[in-house]
Scaffold this motif. Structure first.
Motif, PDB file in Angstrom:
ATOM      1  N   PHE A 129       0.982  -1.010  -0.142  1.00 32.76           N
ATOM      2  CA  PHE A 129      -0.021  -0.090   0.028  1.00 32.76           C
ATOM      3  C   PHE A 129       0.995   1.182  -0.188  1.00 32.76           C
ATOM      4  CE2 PHE A 129      -3.944  -2.134   2.436  1.00 32.76           C
ATOM      5  CZ  PHE A 129      -4.010  -2.896   1.528  1.00 32.76           C
ATOM      6  N   ILE A 161      -5.408 -10.203  13.044  1.00 37.03           N
ATOM      7  CA  ILE A 161      -6.977  -9.812  12.633  1.00 37.03           C
ATOM      8  C   ILE A 161      -7.868 -10.761  13.046  1.00 37.03           C
ATOM      9  CG2 ILE A 161      -8.305  -9.077  10.567  1.00 37.03           C
ATOM     10  CD1 ILE A 161      -5.952  -8.099   9.182  1.00 37.03           C
ATOM     11  N   ALA A 194     -13.090  -5.664  18.570  1.00 38.04           N
ATOM     12  CA  ALA A 194     -13.387  -6.445  19.833  1.00 38.04           C
ATOM     13  C   ALA A 194     -14.638  -7.363  19.596  1.00 38.04           C
ATOM     14  CB  ALA A 194     -13.468  -5.430  20.759  1.00 38.04           C
TER      15      ALA A 194
END
Ligand SMILES: Cc1cc2nc3c(=O)[nH]c(=O)nc-3n(C[C@H](O)[C@H](O)[C@H](O)COP(=O)(O)OP(=O)(O)OC[C@H]3O[C@@H](n4cnc5c(N)ncnc54)[C@H](O)[C@@H]3O)c2cc1C
Length: 399
Positions: free
Chosen positions: A204, A259, A279
């Motif tokens: 990126f 992740i 979360a």
């Protein structure tokens, strides 16, 4: 205190801003400094600006994203340009601090270097414990990212080796002229198990920086002795397409984080309590995009908290609106994301076909591009394909 929030990421600061704007008292406890670089690719989809009314003129971003570049396991490539800015590349330190300042300007109080945990009395969350201090609040919103210690403390955590991903990335310095020449404003995704088993790698571009990383499921590493760092180093050194692009880039610092793809926690609310963002499991399975979903869930949690405060009703009967509204707004992506991944992106064969057909078939390429940046919901993407069986045939056969 009306509302206490744990964690000053996009979910927490969004929730705080909404509560403060309506004149209620809200404090966010952040375990680290407010200016911190959360490990992240930093691609913020354009809908974040549209839906939250952020001005692109507020320089929280480094570079606009105007295209997608895909590289298949066999190194076929597809460049999918757009004539508009589809997303923004950000450094999280700048972006998250911008959101934190927005919350502060609305009247929220943000406390840094203050790790917090839910304060539970008689089975109910009644506030937070910060260091040795007990702080009572009508509503607690846990936004502490993944793997959430709040979710674990309250028995809401669903992560395991099969649904959690490990990532490793470098922030690398690279001359802007060279970025413009070799990467441009493209979000680059590289498939291929030979680089990272069952996962994918990315480049990126930012302002004088490229974020180069890889990620995969924890379970993938059970059968390999290789580490994520070794995968990434090999990708940078040996990948036939990527190595040319980043050969003059220099590692500034490495980052590593999880992740959570465990799906949405159940429940995401209790008496006086809501859990939002990573979360709570609000992350896209096909792309790993989580900033948008965190902000949406944080905002909805904040709105529901405001309604509860107005009615002085903090019961789960009241807070169930949080679940209903997140289901309505982002539930479809959470539900259909796993299907999309399973049907179109899980195997190297699928990935090879997605890249090949995207390069050849303009309609398909546009759909894939718009799906990656969040402009087409996943159910719509699948539905558009179902309506065109010949496209499914092309995809299936890879022709
Ligand atoms: C390598 C990588 C690349 C990614 N790339 C992208 C991308 O390009 N685009 C995208 O949209 N998403 C991406 N994501 C996902 C994205 O980073 C998350 O979805 C997003 O940051 C979630 O926001 P959040 O507010 O829920 O949690 P977080 O951003 O994780 O914020 C949680 C905050 O809570 C704090 N905290 C934790 N525990 C406590 C505690 N006990 N007390 C107080 N504070 C606490 C943490 O310090 C942190 O500041 C990526 C993730 C990773 C790991």
């Amino acid at each position: 205190m009306d509302v206490v929030i744990i964690g000053a990421g996009p979910a927490g600061t969004m929730a705080a801003r909404v509560v403060a704007e309506q004149g209620f008292t809200v404090t966010v406890y952040e375990k680290g400094p407010l200016k911190r670089e959360k490990p992240c690719g930093g691609a913020v989809s354009g809908r974040v600006l549209r839906e939250f009314d952020f001005k692109a003129s507020n320089q929280f971003w480094d570079r606009p994203c105007t295209g997608i570049f895909l590289c298949s396991p066999r190194n076929k490539t597809a460049t999918l340009p757009s004539d508009r800015t589809m997303a923004y590349f950000v450094m999280r330190e700048k972006f998250d601090y911008y959101l934190a300042r927005e919350a502060q300007s609305a009247g929220a109080s943000l406390v840094e270097n203050a790790p917090a945990e839910p304060l539970v009395k008689n089975g109910k969350v009644v506030g937070v414990r910060v260091n040795d201090e007990e702080i009572r609040a009508a509503i607690v919103i846990a936004c502490d990212g993944t793997p959430s210690s709040c979710a674990r403390a309250l028995n809401l955590y669903r992560g395991n080796d099969s649904n959690q991903a490990a990532t490793y990335q470098y922030q690398m310095s690279m001359d802007n002229t060279e970025i413009d020449e070799k990467i441009g404003n493209n979000l680059e995704i590289y498939f291929g198990s030979s680089w990272v088993p069952y996962g994918y790698s990315w480049i990126f571009p930012k302002d004088g920086i490229v974020t180069v990383g890889c990620g995969t499921w924890f379970r993938a590493f059970k059968h390999y002795t290789i580490t994520m760092k070794q995968c990434l180093d090999r990708f940078i050194k040996d990948h036939p397409v990527a190595r040319e692009k980043v050969k003059n880039a220099h590692v500034l610092y490495p980052q590593s984080a999880m992740i959570g793809f465990s799906g949405i926690s159940s429940p995401i609310y209790r008496d006086g309590f809501m859990i939002a963002g990573d979360a709570a499991g609000f992350v896209s399975l096909p792309t790993g995009e989580g900033i948008y979903y965190s902000m949406v869930s944080g905002k909805i949690a904040g709105e529901v908290a405001v309604e509860a405060l107005r009615k002085e009703d903090f019961s789960k009967g009241m807070l169930k609106k949080y679940k209903e509204r997140t289901d309505q707004r982002i539930g479809a992506d959470m539900k259909w994301g796993p299907w999309l991944r399973r049907l179109a992106l899980d195997t190297e064969r699928d990935q090879e076909h997605v890249v090949k057909i995207s390069a050849k078939d303009r309609w398909f390429g546009t759909m894939v591009r718009d799906m990656i940046v969040g402009d087409i919901p996943y159910n719509m993407f699948l539905w558009n394909l179902v309506k065109r069986p010949h496209k499914i045939g092309k995809f299936w056969l890879g022709i």
